[in-house]
Every structure is written in C-alpha cells, then in structure tokens.
Scaffold this motif. Structure first.
Motif, PDB file in Angstrom:
ATOM      1  N   ASN A  76       0.815  -1.221   0.000  1.00  0.00           N
ATOM      2  CA  ASN A  76       0.000   0.000   0.000  1.00  0.00           C
ATOM      3  C   ASN A  76       0.848   1.271   0.000  1.00  0.00           C
ATOM      4  O   ASN A  76       0.611   2.205   0.763  1.00  0.00           O
ATOM      5  CB  ASN A  76      -0.941  -0.003   1.205  1.00  0.00           C
ATOM      6  N   GLU A  77       1.881   1.267  -0.831  1.00  0.00           N
ATOM      7  CA  GLU A  77       2.748   2.435  -1.012  1.00  0.00           C
ATOM      8  C   GLU A  77       3.491   2.831   0.274  1.00  0.00           C
ATOM      9  O   GLU A  77       3.839   3.989   0.461  1.00  0.00           O
ATOM     10  CB  GLU A  77       1.941   3.627  -1.535  1.00  0.00           C
ATOM     11  N   ALA A  78       3.704   1.866   1.160  1.00  0.00           N
ATOM     12  CA  ALA A  78       4.463   2.118   2.386  1.00  0.00           C
ATOM     13  C   ALA A  78       5.306   0.892   2.687  1.00  0.00           C
ATOM     14  O   ALA A  78       4.991  -0.228   2.274  1.00  0.00           O
ATOM     15  CB  ALA A  78       3.524   2.407   3.552  1.00  0.00           C
ATOM     16  N   THR A  79       6.407   1.116   3.402  1.00  0.00           N
ATOM     17  CA  THR A  79       7.287   0.022   3.802  1.00  0.00           C
ATOM     18  C   THR A  79       7.351   0.013   5.325  1.00  0.00           C
ATOM     19  O   THR A  79       8.132   0.748   5.936  1.00  0.00           O
ATOM     20  CB  THR A  79       8.705   0.204   3.211  1.00  0.00           C
ATOM     21  N   ARG A  80       6.511  -0.795   5.945  1.00  0.00           N
ATOM     22  CA  ARG A  80       6.375  -0.790   7.398  1.00  0.00           C
ATOM     23  C   ARG A  80       6.635  -2.145   8.025  1.00  0.00           C
ATOM     24  O   ARG A  80       6.602  -2.274   9.244  1.00  0.00           O
ATOM     25  CB  ARG A  80       4.969  -0.317   7.786  1.00  0.00           C
ATOM     26  N   TRP A  81       6.882  -3.159   7.205  1.00  0.00           N
ATOM     27  CA  TRP A  81       7.058  -4.510   7.723  1.00  0.00           C
ATOM     28  C   TRP A  81       8.449  -5.029   7.361  1.00  0.00           C
ATOM     29  O   TRP A  81       9.039  -4.642   6.359  1.00  0.00           O
ATOM     30  CB  TRP A  81       6.009  -5.449   7.145  1.00  0.00           C
ATOM     31  N   VAL A  82       8.922  -5.931   8.200  1.00  0.00           N
ATOM     32  CA  VAL A  82      10.194  -6.576   7.925  1.00  0.00           C
ATOM     33  C   VAL A  82      10.038  -8.059   8.226  1.00  0.00           C
ATOM     34  O   VAL A  82       9.319  -8.447   9.159  1.00  0.00           O
ATOM     35  CB  VAL A  82      11.334  -5.962   8.781  1.00  0.00           C
ATOM     36  N   ASN A  83      10.690  -8.887   7.422  1.00  0.00           N
ATOM     37  CA  ASN A  83      10.613 -10.335   7.594  1.00  0.00           C
ATOM     38  C   ASN A  83      11.869 -10.831   8.287  1.00  0.00           C
ATOM     39  O   ASN A  83      12.974 -10.689   7.768  1.00  0.00           O
ATOM     40  CB  ASN A  83      10.447 -11.019   6.229  1.00  0.00           C
ATOM     41  N   ILE A  84      11.699 -11.392   9.475  1.00  0.00           N
ATOM     42  CA  ILE A  84      12.826 -11.913  10.253  1.00  0.00           C
ATOM     43  C   ILE A  84      12.587 -13.390  10.525  1.00  0.00           C
ATOM     44  O   ILE A  84      11.606 -13.759  11.186  1.00  0.00           O
ATOM     45  CB  ILE A  84      13.014 -11.153  11.582  1.00  0.00           C
ATOM     46  N   GLN A  97       8.881   5.744   6.518  1.00  0.00           N
ATOM     47  CA  GLN A  97       8.295   4.498   6.012  1.00  0.00           C
ATOM     48  C   GLN A  97       7.294   4.693   4.856  1.00  0.00           C
ATOM     49  O   GLN A  97       7.245   3.782   4.001  1.00  0.00           O
ATOM     50  CB  GLN A  97       7.636   3.746   7.178  1.00  0.00           C
ATOM     51  N   PRO A  98       6.411   5.626   4.729  1.00  0.00           N
ATOM     52  CA  PRO A  98       6.048   6.673   5.684  1.00  0.00           C
ATOM     53  C   PRO A  98       4.849   6.249   6.539  1.00  0.00           C
ATOM     54  O   PRO A  98       3.960   5.535   6.068  1.00  0.00           O
ATOM     55  CB  PRO A  98       5.656   7.829   4.769  1.00  0.00           C
ATOM     56  N   ASP A  99       4.820   6.730   7.785  1.00  0.00           N
ATOM     57  CA  ASP A  99       3.720   6.407   8.695  1.00  0.00           C
ATOM     58  C   ASP A  99       3.550   7.570   9.674  1.00  0.00           C
ATOM     59  O   ASP A  99       3.954   7.493  10.835  1.00  0.00           O
ATOM     60  CB  ASP A  99       4.023   5.105   9.445  1.00  0.00           C
ATOM     61  N   LEU A 100       2.943   8.637   9.189  1.00  0.00           N
ATOM     62  CA  LEU A 100       2.774   9.828  10.016  1.00  0.00           C
ATOM     63  C   LEU A 100       1.827   9.564  11.187  1.00  0.00           C
ATOM     64  O   LEU A 100       1.993  10.129  12.265  1.00  0.00           O
ATOM     65  CB  LEU A 100       2.249  10.990   9.174  1.00  0.00           C
TER      66      LEU A 100
END
Length: 389
Positions: free
Chosen positions: A100-108, A162-165
């Motif tokens: 959704n046009e944001a990068t807020r997750w990371v796979n570990i 991320q963006p996540d205002l």
C-alpha cells in the motif's frame, strides 16, 4: 512471602477480563470482516483468522510471561529495548516489505512483523525510565526535558520515512503526556506542543495523499469517486447497523465496498453487524481498561511505575480515539489500528504486552500495600523520593 494463592488473587481480574473480552470479540469480528476477502484472494475463508489466531496464541504467551515479570527490571532493559527499536526501524528502511505504497514490515526468520508497534511500547518504557531519574532537573529544559527527546525525534524520523505519520504522531502524543506527568514546566510544554503541531502540519502538506485525507475529512461526498469513498462506505456501514445491527456475518460493506474492512475500519463492520450495542461494548471495555490503568498509575508508589502505567494507558486510549474518530469521520484517517481488535499480529501482541505490564504494576502495588517491609517498596521509595514531595 507473597504466596501463589495470594498472588493469583491479587491480579487485577477486572482489567484482565476487559482486555480478553475485547480481544476475543476482536477475533470473532476479524473472521466476519475478513472471510469474503480471504475467499477472494486465497480461496479459503479462514486465511486471515487462522493467522490472527496464531498471533493471539503468541500474545497470550507474552501476556502470561509479562504479567509475572517485575516491571522494575524494565529500567535496566530500557537501553536495549530502545536500541532494538532503532535497529528494527533501520532494517525496515533497508530490507522492508512494501505494501500500500508504504514500507512498514520486515521479515525476520520467516516471520513478518511491524517494528513501529514495538517502538510505541519501547518509547514509553524509555521515557518513563529516563524522566523518573531526572526529577532534580525536570524544571530545566536543556538538562532535564530535552535530552530524551533527541531519541524520540530520531524514532519519529525513522517512522516518518516508512512513511507512517499516524504512528509518528501517536508517539508524539504519548511523549507529551509523559513529559507533562513528569513535572515539566508549562512554558516548556507549550513550546514543545507548538513546535510539534507546526511540524506535523508542515508534514501533512508535503504529501498529496495526506492533503487528500484532510479534504475527505472535511467533505467526503465532494470526492465520492476517489479519496472520499472509504469514509462514505464507513458511514453506510454505521447507518446500516442501527441499534442492534444487521446480524453477525450480515455486513454488506465488507463484500468489497469498504477498503481495509478487517484492519483499520473494522469498527465500521462492528457497527454494521452488531449495531450500537456492539460499539457500546467496545467503548465499555476501553473505558474499563482506561479507568483501571489510570488507577494503577495513581496507586503506584514510584514515578517510574506511574509513568509507565500512564504511558501505556494513554497510548491505548489515543489509538482507540484516533481509530474511532477516523471511522466515524470525526477525525482525519490516520491508518491507526484498533488495539486488541484490528487484524495484525504485531499490533495484537504489543497491545497484550502493554496490558500485561499494567497487570504486573497492579500486582506490585498490591504487594507494596500488604507487605510494606518488602525490599521492592524500599528500593522504589529510595529511588523516587521526590515523587510525592
């Protein structure tokens, strides 16, 4: 000794009951709100609820551990928690999963997580620890108030990228509460509040989609074929539900009409299927959590515990207000999930973790009242003499 039977009795069962009533209700509603999308995308009605149940199991395990983990230890763990938060946010920017046009997750290790959820709790622990030790300088801006805020600004920036205002603003709000309750001077609070508001306002007008959210908030029907559509569909859900709701599973809006029906806008589906009775139940549970949490903070005999409790309570309540305000059109859409209810594993686990810390603070309060000669209370009073001065 604080015997096991007495310990079990001393838990705040009212708070625990409200938390798990809300969480179990959330699981039911996640299934109802998500199964049409689940069938459409994965040819299975249980894809989303199955994943949420796994995270619920992990959340219960975390809750059981943390409710018995002495909150005093977070003072020593605070630097590591905030350090881990920074590392994870950097990993999101470097190796994050875009959606959704944001990068807020990371796979570990094959597990997808949203580090900003951990940051919400980590900031509270960090600020509670630092400001509880800065009471001698809390009336001085340069040496008392400002230094911890450097870390907050850094985290704010990383989340903003991320963006996540929405999450970044939530962290600012909770930070403001903790600084205020720490005893900072009014002029310092006024300066920080004005500066924060100016920065947020500036950032809103730097991105078209944020401006569109403000426009949709003011008049969604003027943009009914674009960015006002989601709020209009939410209105329809709420209106359709009425007092008693259309019935479980009977929502029409979740059939592809309302975007994010099982995540950010799940409250609209609750309104549609269970009506104002269901909304009233959600409000009641959050009221109980808020009331018990504030009571726990007020009863705590040390500043660290009080700030920790207040920070967690206000973070949960701010999230509820921001989410409910967006769904009802009373506030602009921020993308903030509804604690304990919205689909999302990291959010659910961190919400349960925060509630568990509240339960442990309550447990220690009970222990301190009934066992005043214990080592715990002596240590607390020595470390925070200025709290009740």
């Amino acid at each position: 000794m604080f015997k096991v039977r007495e310990r079990i009795k001393a838990f705040d069962w009212i708070l625990i009951s409200a938390v798990f009533a809300l969480t179990l209700f959330g699981l039911i509603m996640v299934y109802s709100a998500s199964y049409p999308l689940s069938i459409d995308q994965f040819n299975s009605s249980t894809y989303f609820i199955f994943r949420q149940l796994i995270y619920f199991g992990l959340g219960v395990l975390v809750f059981a551990v943390l409710m018995n983990f002495r909150y005093h230890y977070y003072k020593k763990l605070s630097p590591y928690i905030i350090g881990l938060s920074i590392v994870l946010l950097v990993l999101v920017l470097a190796l994050g999963i875009a959606a959704n046009e944001a990068t807020r997750w990371v796979n570990i290790a094959g597990i997808s997580m949203q580090p900003s959820e951990l940051v919400k709790l980590g900031v509270i622990i960090y600020l509670a620890q630092v400001y509880s030790q800065k009471q001698k300088y809390i009336d001085q801006f340069a040496t008392g108030v400002a230094p911890p805020l450097i870390i907050v600004v850094g985290l704010f920036t990383l989340i903003l990228l991320q963006p996540d205002l929405g999450t970044a603003v939530l962290i600012l709000l909770v930070t403001g509460v903790i600084v205020f309750l720490s005893g900072a001077r009014f002029r310092h609070l006024a300066f920080l509040g004005t500066l924060s508001a100016a920065v947020v306002l500036f950032l809103v007008f730097q991105a078209d989609y944020r401006v569109n959210r403000i426009l949709a908030f003011r008049d969604p029907f003027a943009y009914d074929d674009s960015f006002g559509l989601q709020l209009i569909q939410s209105y329809i859900s709420i209106a359709h539900g009425g007092l008693t709701g259309a019935g479980f599973g009977q929502s029409v809006q979740k059939l592809g009409y309302l975007p994010e029906a099982h995540t950010d806008f799940i409250l609209a589906i609750i309104a549609e299927e269970t009506g104002w009775l269901g909304i009233g139940f959600v409000i009641l549970c959050f009221f109980i959590i808020g009331f018990r949490g504030l009571l726990i903070g007020a009863r705590c005999k040390n500043l660290f515990g009080s700030l920790l409790a207040y920070g967690i309570v206000f973070q949960l309540l701010f999230q509820f207000i921001l989410n409910a305000g967006a769904v009802s059109g009373m506030l602009p859409i921020t993308g903030i999930p509804l604690p304990f209810i919205s689909y999302g594993g990291t959010s659910l686990i961190i919400s349960l973790a925060g509630a568990a810390i509240l339960v442990n603070i309550s447990l220690q309060n009970h222990k301190d009242r009934h066992h005043p000669q214990s080592k715990d209370i002596q240590e607390q009073e020595e470390e925070n003499v200025a709290f009740h001065a």
